[in-house]
Design a protein around this motif. Structure first.
Motif, PDB file in Angstrom:
ATOM      1  N   GLY A  61      42.086 -32.404 -29.606  1.00  0.00           N
ATOM      2  CA  GLY A  61      43.052 -32.690 -28.692  1.00  0.00           C
ATOM      3  C   GLY A  61      42.731 -33.870 -28.249  1.00  0.00           C
ATOM      4  O   GLY A  61      43.698 -34.750 -27.515  1.00  0.00           O
ATOM      5  N   LEU A  62      41.384 -34.495 -28.228  1.00  0.00           N
ATOM      6  CA  LEU A  62      41.289 -36.032 -27.881  1.00  0.00           C
ATOM      7  C   LEU A  62      41.978 -36.885 -28.836  1.00  0.00           C
ATOM      8  O   LEU A  62      42.450 -37.976 -28.249  1.00  0.00           O
ATOM      9  CB  LEU A  62      39.441 -36.116 -27.836  1.00  0.00           C
ATOM     10  CG  LEU A  62      39.102 -37.461 -27.898  1.00  0.00           C
ATOM     11  CD1 LEU A  62      39.420 -38.042 -26.310  1.00  0.00           C
ATOM     12  CD2 LEU A  62      37.502 -37.971 -27.858  1.00  0.00           C
ATOM     13  N   GLU A  66      44.623 -39.800 -27.475  1.00  0.00           N
ATOM     14  CA  GLU A  66      44.699 -40.991 -28.020  1.00  0.00           C
ATOM     15  C   GLU A  66      46.003 -41.653 -28.608  1.00  0.00           C
ATOM     16  O   GLU A  66      46.222 -42.674 -28.504  1.00  0.00           O
ATOM     17  CB  GLU A  66      43.177 -41.471 -28.796  1.00  0.00           C
ATOM     18  CG  GLU A  66      42.057 -41.276 -28.060  1.00  0.00           C
ATOM     19  CD  GLU A  66      41.869 -42.236 -26.933  1.00  0.00           C
ATOM     20  OE1 GLU A  66      42.208 -43.319 -27.251  1.00  0.00           O
ATOM     21  OE2 GLU A  66      41.167 -41.783 -25.953  1.00  0.00           O
ATOM     22  N   LEU A  67      46.159 -40.642 -29.402  1.00  0.00           N
ATOM     23  CA  LEU A  67      47.687 -41.071 -30.308  1.00  0.00           C
ATOM     24  C   LEU A  67      48.959 -41.473 -29.237  1.00  0.00           C
ATOM     25  O   LEU A  67      49.659 -41.992 -29.620  1.00  0.00           O
ATOM     26  CB  LEU A  67      47.854 -40.103 -31.258  1.00  0.00           C
ATOM     27  CG  LEU A  67      47.254 -40.110 -32.530  1.00  0.00           C
ATOM     28  CD1 LEU A  67      47.254 -38.932 -33.503  1.00  0.00           C
ATOM     29  CD2 LEU A  67      47.055 -41.363 -33.420  1.00  0.00           C
ATOM     30  N   LEU A  68      48.907 -40.398 -28.172  1.00  0.00           N
ATOM     31  CA  LEU A  68      49.918 -40.339 -27.525  1.00  0.00           C
ATOM     32  C   LEU A  68      49.766 -41.135 -25.864  1.00  0.00           C
ATOM     33  O   LEU A  68      50.780 -41.243 -25.351  1.00  0.00           O
ATOM     34  CB  LEU A  68      50.285 -38.604 -27.080  1.00  0.00           C
ATOM     35  CG  LEU A  68      50.569 -38.084 -28.117  1.00  0.00           C
ATOM     36  CD1 LEU A  68      50.577 -36.508 -27.609  1.00  0.00           C
ATOM     37  CD2 LEU A  68      51.992 -38.444 -28.884  1.00  0.00           C
ATOM     38  N   ALA A  69      48.567 -41.876 -26.028  1.00  0.00           N
ATOM     39  CA  ALA A  69      48.409 -42.455 -24.858  1.00  0.00           C
ATOM     40  C   ALA A  69      49.510 -43.760 -24.827  1.00  0.00           C
ATOM     41  O   ALA A  69      49.919 -44.162 -25.683  1.00  0.00           O
ATOM     42  CB  ALA A  69      47.068 -43.200 -24.773  1.00  0.00           C
ATOM     43  N   ARG A  70      49.922 -44.028 -23.553  1.00  0.00           N
ATOM     44  CA  ARG A  70      50.871 -45.059 -23.378  1.00  0.00           C
ATOM     45  C   ARG A  70      50.570 -46.485 -23.902  1.00  0.00           C
ATOM     46  O   ARG A  70      51.486 -47.321 -24.228  1.00  0.00           O
ATOM     47  CB  ARG A  70      51.052 -45.134 -21.749  1.00  0.00           C
ATOM     48  CG  ARG A  70      51.890 -43.947 -21.197  1.00  0.00           C
ATOM     49  CD  ARG A  70      52.565 -44.354 -19.963  1.00  0.00           C
ATOM     50  NE  ARG A  70      53.218 -43.349 -19.420  1.00  0.00           N
ATOM     51  CZ  ARG A  70      53.874 -43.486 -18.011  1.00  0.00           C
ATOM     52  NH1 ARG A  70      53.691 -44.416 -17.436  1.00  0.00           N
ATOM     53  NH2 ARG A  70      54.852 -42.126 -17.806  1.00  0.00           N
ATOM     54  N   ASP A  71      49.155 -46.824 -23.898  1.00  0.00           N
ATOM     55  CA  ASP A  71      48.796 -48.245 -24.654  1.00  0.00           C
ATOM     56  C   ASP A  71      48.731 -47.894 -26.269  1.00  0.00           C
ATOM     57  O   ASP A  71      48.295 -48.840 -26.767  1.00  0.00           O
ATOM     58  CB  ASP A  71      47.505 -48.434 -24.015  1.00  0.00           C
ATOM     59  CG  ASP A  71      46.370 -47.429 -24.042  1.00  0.00           C
ATOM     60  OD1 ASP A  71      46.651 -46.585 -24.580  1.00  0.00           O
ATOM     61  OD2 ASP A  71      45.430 -47.951 -23.967  1.00  0.00           O
ATOM     62  N   VAL A  85      55.142 -36.812 -23.199  1.00  0.00           N
ATOM     63  CA  VAL A  85      54.458 -35.922 -23.754  1.00  0.00           C
ATOM     64  C   VAL A  85      53.375 -35.423 -23.319  1.00  0.00           C
ATOM     65  O   VAL A  85      53.010 -34.046 -22.800  1.00  0.00           O
ATOM     66  CB  VAL A  85      54.271 -36.154 -25.370  1.00  0.00           C
ATOM     67  CG1 VAL A  85      53.350 -34.908 -26.007  1.00  0.00           C
ATOM     68  CG2 VAL A  85      55.619 -36.578 -26.066  1.00  0.00           C
ATOM     69  N   VAL A  86      52.518 -36.222 -23.119  1.00  0.00           N
ATOM     70  CA  VAL A  86      51.067 -36.158 -22.195  1.00  0.00           C
ATOM     71  C   VAL A  86      51.326 -35.045 -21.024  1.00  0.00           C
ATOM     72  O   VAL A  86      52.007 -35.754 -20.314  1.00  0.00           O
ATOM     73  CB  VAL A  86      50.146 -37.200 -22.227  1.00  0.00           C
ATOM     74  CG1 VAL A  86      48.753 -36.865 -21.567  1.00  0.00           C
ATOM     75  CG2 VAL A  86      49.979 -37.748 -23.582  1.00  0.00           C
ATOM     76  N   PHE A  87      50.333 -34.157 -20.744  1.00  0.00           N
ATOM     77  CA  PHE A  87      50.461 -33.207 -19.609  1.00  0.00           C
ATOM     78  C   PHE A  87      51.901 -32.737 -19.286  1.00  0.00           C
ATOM     79  O   PHE A  87      52.386 -32.521 -18.022  1.00  0.00           O
ATOM     80  CB  PHE A  87      49.919 -34.222 -18.628  1.00  0.00           C
ATOM     81  CG  PHE A  87      48.491 -34.548 -18.456  1.00  0.00           C
ATOM     82  CD1 PHE A  87      47.459 -33.781 -18.959  1.00  0.00           C
ATOM     83  CD2 PHE A  87      48.252 -35.941 -18.603  1.00  0.00           C
ATOM     84  CE1 PHE A  87      46.245 -34.014 -19.181  1.00  0.00           C
ATOM     85  CE2 PHE A  87      46.796 -36.327 -18.787  1.00  0.00           C
ATOM     86  CZ  PHE A  87      45.855 -35.381 -19.044  1.00  0.00           C
ATOM     87  N   LEU A 166      43.045 -30.535 -23.379  1.00  0.00           N
ATOM     88  CA  LEU A 166      43.031 -31.953 -22.910  1.00  0.00           C
ATOM     89  C   LEU A 166      43.962 -32.934 -23.362  1.00  0.00           C
ATOM     90  O   LEU A 166      44.335 -33.859 -22.381  1.00  0.00           O
ATOM     91  CB  LEU A 166      42.096 -32.544 -24.463  1.00  0.00           C
ATOM     92  CG  LEU A 166      40.498 -32.368 -24.324  1.00  0.00           C
ATOM     93  CD1 LEU A 166      39.902 -32.671 -25.408  1.00  0.00           C
ATOM     94  CD2 LEU A 166      40.069 -33.104 -22.980  1.00  0.00           C
ATOM     95  N   VAL A 167      45.146 -32.378 -23.880  1.00  0.00           N
ATOM     96  CA  VAL A 167      46.315 -33.193 -24.076  1.00  0.00           C
ATOM     97  C   VAL A 167      47.271 -32.870 -23.068  1.00  0.00           C
ATOM     98  O   VAL A 167      48.470 -33.500 -22.681  1.00  0.00           O
ATOM     99  CB  VAL A 167      46.881 -33.029 -25.396  1.00  0.00           C
ATOM    100  CG1 VAL A 167      47.437 -31.795 -25.631  1.00  0.00           C
ATOM    101  CG2 VAL A 167      47.801 -34.375 -25.957  1.00  0.00           C
ATOM    102  N   ALA A 168      47.457 -31.540 -22.448  1.00  0.00           N
ATOM    103  CA  ALA A 168      48.429 -30.914 -21.715  1.00  0.00           C
ATOM    104  C   ALA A 168      47.893 -30.692 -20.417  1.00  0.00           C
ATOM    105  O   ALA A 168      48.669 -30.639 -19.457  1.00  0.00           O
ATOM    106  CB  ALA A 168      49.198 -29.867 -22.356  1.00  0.00           C
TER     107      ALA A 168
END
Length: 225
Positions: A61-62, A66-71, A85-87, A166-168
């Motif tokens: 999940g971590l 990190e892969l889907l984070a906006r930065d 996607v995230v949350f 973690l991711v959602a």
């Protein structure tokens, strides 16, 4: 069953079904490639694809977070397309799909390995292309392995927790599945409600695994015939 509980169950089943559908084509392709590939690096590829089975789900999940984070590179691409996607429910499906993927690949690969390559060779000599031989010969003979893998993936997605949280997140009415709801109810002291949800989870998991075992037994009987 009250409306909220019905919605929670339907959402969980829908997530598991969508996650299984999402990985079906790439999972079957990966399984077929592994079953037929005899070149170097096979062990490395097998290990990488199997990692979600042995890694802590929270670690997976971590990595997804990190892969889907906006930065991140992927995050910026998705943001430019207006895709979040995230949350969101998309993250629930994605996390479930990643965790279920190895189970589909392992079972489908076993099914493909049981297909005699000589049958495919005969089809090729009769004029079939590689793709046509796959759909006319290989897949029909390996379908029980593929179906077993899909059912195992569905079962795994039903109970996914660690990567999802973690991711959602655990947002009631948005990203909360049965496993997340059980955790939440336990945290706030609603043990009776948590046990009720756990019972529903057992029924769903039992049904999925019973069908999986039935298909597996049929597959074993066919192999002995």
């Amino acid at each position: 069953m009250d409306e909220g509980l019905t919605g929670l169950v339907l959402f969980t089943v829908a997530v598991a079904a969508l996650a299984t559908a999402l990985i079906l084509v790439p999972g079957v392709a990966a399984a077929y490639a592994l079953a037929r590939w005899r070149g170097p690096g096979l062990g490395v590829v097998e290990t990488v694809l199997a990692l979600p089975l042995v890694l802590p789900p929270t670690a997976v999940g971590l990595v997804l977070l990190e892969l889907l984070a906006r930065d991140s590179v992927l995050g910026r691409m998705l943001d430019a397309l207006g895709v979040e996607v995230v949350f969101t429910p998309k993250a629930v499906v994605l996390a479930s799909a990643v965790m279920a993927f190895p189970l589909l690949v392992r079972s489908a690969r076993a099914g493909f390995e049981e297909v005699d390559p000589r049958l495919v060779a005969v089809a090729r000599t009769l004029g079939d292309t590689r793709m046509r031989a796959f759909f006319r010969v290989t897949l029909p003979l390996a379908w029980r392995g593929v179906l077993t893998g899909a059912l195992l993936a569905f079962s795994r997605a039903l109970g996914e927790f660690g990567a999802t949280v973690l991711v959602a997140g655990n947002i009631p009415g948005s990203t909360q599945t049965l496993s997340l709801a059980i955790f939440q109810r336990t945290q706030v002291g609603q043990d009776a409600e948590a046990l009720k949800l756990a019972g529903i989870s057992v029924v769903l998991a039992f049904g999925a695994m019973y069908v999986t075992e039935f298909v597996t037994r049929r597959r074993g009987a066919r192999g002995l015939a």
